[in-house]
Motif scaffolding. Sequence first.
Motif, PDB file in Angstrom:
ATOM      1  N   CYS A   1       0.870  -1.362  -0.067  1.00  0.00           N
ATOM      2  CA  CYS A   1      -0.137   0.023   0.146  1.00  0.00           C
ATOM      3  C   CYS A   1       0.906   1.199  -0.064  1.00  0.00           C
ATOM      4  N   PRO A   2       0.649   2.337  -0.859  1.00  0.00           N
ATOM      5  CA  PRO A   2       1.597   3.534  -1.017  1.00  0.00           C
ATOM      6  C   PRO A   2       1.381   4.382   0.192  1.00  0.00           C
ATOM      7  N   HIS A   3       0.438   4.167   1.031  1.00  0.00           N
ATOM      8  CA  HIS A   3       0.284   4.997   2.048  1.00  0.00           C
ATOM      9  C   HIS A   3       1.309   4.576   3.325  1.00  0.00           C
ATOM     10  N   ARG A   4       1.142   3.570   3.951  1.00  0.00           N
ATOM     11  CA  ARG A   4       1.824   3.149   4.996  1.00  0.00           C
ATOM     12  C   ARG A   4       2.987   2.036   4.753  1.00  0.00           C
ATOM     13  N   GLY A   5       2.695   1.382   3.609  1.00  0.00           N
ATOM     14  CA  GLY A   5       3.771   0.325   3.188  1.00  0.00           C
ATOM     15  C   GLY A   5       3.321  -1.171   3.542  1.00  0.00           C
ATOM     16  N   ILE A   6       2.243  -1.114   4.220  1.00  0.00           N
ATOM     17  CA  ILE A   6       1.531  -2.479   4.648  1.00  0.00           C
ATOM     18  C   ILE A   6       1.226  -3.223   3.624  1.00  0.00           C
ATOM     19  N   PRO A   7       1.458  -4.651   3.299  1.00  0.00           N
ATOM     20  CA  PRO A   7       1.113  -5.554   2.060  1.00  0.00           C
ATOM     21  C   PRO A   7      -0.383  -5.292   2.029  1.00  0.00           C
ATOM     22  N   LEU A   8      -0.991  -5.200   0.683  1.00  0.00           N
ATOM     23  CA  LEU A   8      -2.303  -5.125   0.580  1.00  0.00           C
ATOM     24  C   LEU A   8      -2.731  -6.540   0.870  1.00  0.00           C
ATOM     25  N   SER A   9      -2.036  -7.624   0.514  1.00  0.00           N
ATOM     26  CA  SER A   9      -2.638  -8.941   0.624  1.00  0.00           C
ATOM     27  C   SER A   9      -3.134  -9.271   1.952  1.00  0.00           C
ATOM     28  N   TYR A  10      -2.774  -8.259   3.083  1.00  0.00           N
ATOM     29  CA  TYR A  10      -3.576  -8.539   4.217  1.00  0.00           C
ATOM     30  C   TYR A  10      -4.891  -8.037   4.473  1.00  0.00           C
ATOM     31  N   GLY A  11      -5.139  -7.410   3.495  1.00  0.00           N
ATOM     32  CA  GLY A  11      -6.645  -6.781   3.318  1.00  0.00           C
ATOM     33  C   GLY A  11      -7.596  -7.617   2.620  1.00  0.00           C
ATOM     34  N   GLN A  12      -8.724  -7.120   2.414  1.00  0.00           N
ATOM     35  CA  GLN A  12      -9.880  -7.773   1.732  1.00  0.00           C
ATOM     36  C   GLN A  12      -9.913  -7.508   0.171  1.00  0.00           C
ATOM     37  N   PHE A  13     -10.467  -8.736  -0.548  1.00  0.00           N
ATOM     38  CA  PHE A  13     -10.758  -8.462  -1.928  1.00  0.00           C
ATOM     39  C   PHE A  13     -12.255  -8.855  -2.006  1.00  0.00           C
ATOM     40  N   ASP A  14     -13.146  -7.760  -2.729  1.00  0.00           N
ATOM     41  CA  ASP A  14     -14.586  -8.402  -2.844  1.00  0.00           C
ATOM     42  C   ASP A  14     -14.995  -8.618  -4.176  1.00  0.00           C
ATOM     43  N   GLY A  15     -13.802  -9.018  -4.864  1.00  0.00           N
ATOM     44  CA  GLY A  15     -14.107  -9.638  -6.259  1.00  0.00           C
ATOM     45  C   GLY A  15     -14.100  -8.394  -7.121  1.00  0.00           C
ATOM     46  N   LYS A  16     -13.798  -7.096  -6.759  1.00  0.00           N
ATOM     47  CA  LYS A  16     -13.851  -6.037  -7.812  1.00  0.00           C
ATOM     48  C   LYS A  16     -12.436  -5.163  -7.258  1.00  0.00           C
ATOM     49  N   GLU A  17     -12.505  -4.892  -6.033  1.00  0.00           N
ATOM     50  CA  GLU A  17     -11.321  -3.922  -5.384  1.00  0.00           C
ATOM     51  C   GLU A  17     -10.637  -4.516  -4.189  1.00  0.00           C
ATOM     52  N   ILE A  18      -9.560  -4.128  -3.908  1.00  0.00           N
ATOM     53  CA  ILE A  18      -8.802  -4.358  -2.923  1.00  0.00           C
ATOM     54  C   ILE A  18      -8.739  -3.196  -2.027  1.00  0.00           C
ATOM     55  N   GLU A  19      -8.994  -3.967  -0.561  1.00  0.00           N
ATOM     56  CA  GLU A  19      -8.957  -2.944   0.637  1.00  0.00           C
ATOM     57  C   GLU A  19      -8.030  -3.153   1.575  1.00  0.00           C
ATOM     58  N   CYS A  20      -7.010  -2.243   1.773  1.00  0.00           N
ATOM     59  CA  CYS A  20      -6.131  -2.224   2.743  1.00  0.00           C
ATOM     60  C   CYS A  20      -6.550  -2.470   4.287  1.00  0.00           C
ATOM     61  N   CYS A  21      -5.935  -3.425   4.861  1.00  0.00           N
ATOM     62  CA  CYS A  21      -6.332  -3.725   6.228  1.00  0.00           C
ATOM     63  C   CYS A  21      -6.306  -2.465   7.268  1.00  0.00           C
ATOM     64  N   TYR A  22      -5.060  -1.743   7.002  1.00  0.00           N
ATOM     65  CA  TYR A  22      -4.510  -0.440   7.813  1.00  0.00           C
ATOM     66  C   TYR A  22      -5.710   0.484   7.902  1.00  0.00           C
ATOM     67  N   HIS A  23      -6.108   1.141   6.904  1.00  0.00           N
ATOM     68  CA  HIS A  23      -6.984   2.423   7.031  1.00  0.00           C
ATOM     69  C   HIS A  23      -7.990   2.303   5.949  1.00  0.00           C
ATOM     70  N   GLY A  24      -8.164   1.064   5.034  1.00  0.00           N
ATOM     71  CA  GLY A  24      -9.222   1.004   4.485  1.00  0.00           C
ATOM     72  C   GLY A  24      -9.042   1.471   2.861  1.00  0.00           C
ATOM     73  N   TRP A  25      -7.905   1.850   2.497  1.00  0.00           N
ATOM     74  CA  TRP A  25      -7.875   2.496   1.166  1.00  0.00           C
ATOM     75  C   TRP A  25      -8.173   1.507   0.157  1.00  0.00           C
ATOM     76  N   ARG A  26      -9.032   2.066  -0.881  1.00  0.00           N
ATOM     77  CA  ARG A  26      -9.287   0.860  -1.838  1.00  0.00           C
ATOM     78  C   ARG A  26      -8.494   1.062  -3.319  1.00  0.00           C
ATOM     79  N   PHE A  27      -8.279  -0.013  -3.889  1.00  0.00           N
ATOM     80  CA  PHE A  27      -7.742  -0.036  -5.194  1.00  0.00           C
ATOM     81  C   PHE A  27      -8.520  -0.954  -6.131  1.00  0.00           C
ATOM     82  N   ASN A  28      -8.353  -0.418  -7.488  1.00  0.00           N
ATOM     83  CA  ASN A  28      -9.152  -1.254  -8.645  1.00  0.00           C
ATOM     84  C   ASN A  28      -8.099  -2.044  -9.232  1.00  0.00           C
TER      85      ASN A  28
END
Length: 337
Positions: free
Chosen positions: A54-81
């Motif tokens: 994640c470009p915000h705080r550097g945590i891997p995006l893979s620790y977050g959630q994927f809803d089938g469309k977008e990835i959500e970072c687990c740290y602050h909820g930033w979402r990426f398409n």
Amino acid sequence: MNAPANIFLRNLWYYALPAASLKTGKMLSKVLLGEPVLFCRGNDGIVFAVRDVCPHRGIPLSYGQFDGKEIECCYHGWRFNSAGTCTCIPSLVGHEGIEPENIKVRSYPVREAQGGIWIFMEDPKNKVIELPSLPTVPDIAVNERPFILEKMSFPCHIDHAVIGLMDPAHGPFIHTSWWWRARHSIHEKSKPFGPSHLGFTMKRHKPSSNSFAYKLLGGTPETEISFQLPGVRIEHIRAGKHVVGNLTCVTPISETETEITHSIYTTIGWLHLLAPILKIFAHRFLSQDREVVVMQQDGLKYEQNLMLIRDADTQARWYQQLKKRIHPRTKRKPRIR
């Protein structure tokens, strides 16, 4: 023998992972060429890949959630398409002057073909205008997914894995099995080669008669073997009206780890019944190559200026020349005699 320590060839397609390992609506993180990459298969079945940081705080995006469309970072909820563009920053209240769409994480071109997922590892300093075509197994007029797939990690630099796998002289000493060939079966045989895209091709010929595996195909098999950068070997065997295709892909994970993926395709229906047994043979064959690479690392701790002799190491020399042509900084050469 090796390229300088942190250099991998760029602007080329690399085999990333088997397509079956990435289910719809799921994500899978993997390191390739020393880079963390997150692969996702959307609800539409299409695969995409982004840098797994994640470009915000550097945590891997893979620790977050994927809803089938977008990835959500687990740290602050930033979402990426799927293009790596930020679509939402929940903490914004409206007066920060930050437009989420201006924030991006690196995305990678990916293609799904022949039961595998391929990734184009671009050179940021020398980007290509048009993506080259994928390496393909020719004339396999059946389901594109392989009926046998074997994957193995080699604890070495990609150069040692590639040169070890393409080496024709080690067979009678390393691959000594009743179902392949014995050491006493070594004999001289000349095979014609020609240049091909990003590599070279051993032109169609009858394979060694001392190999039991080829005899299973029946008839009079003929084989053509091609190699192309960065580390793709394709063997195309024709026996009468039937075809067997072997695709071996060498993918660097890091400077000291390389992944080998071997896929087998065929139009011979009864071979599918033997898949469990043939998979054991394929695993043993790769394991023999891995065992010798592990032993080689003990010597490479003390000596890396290796010798490539003419004739026996011709393909290895061609590989080094191809690498130098693609990447001029590949200057360290082995001794040639």
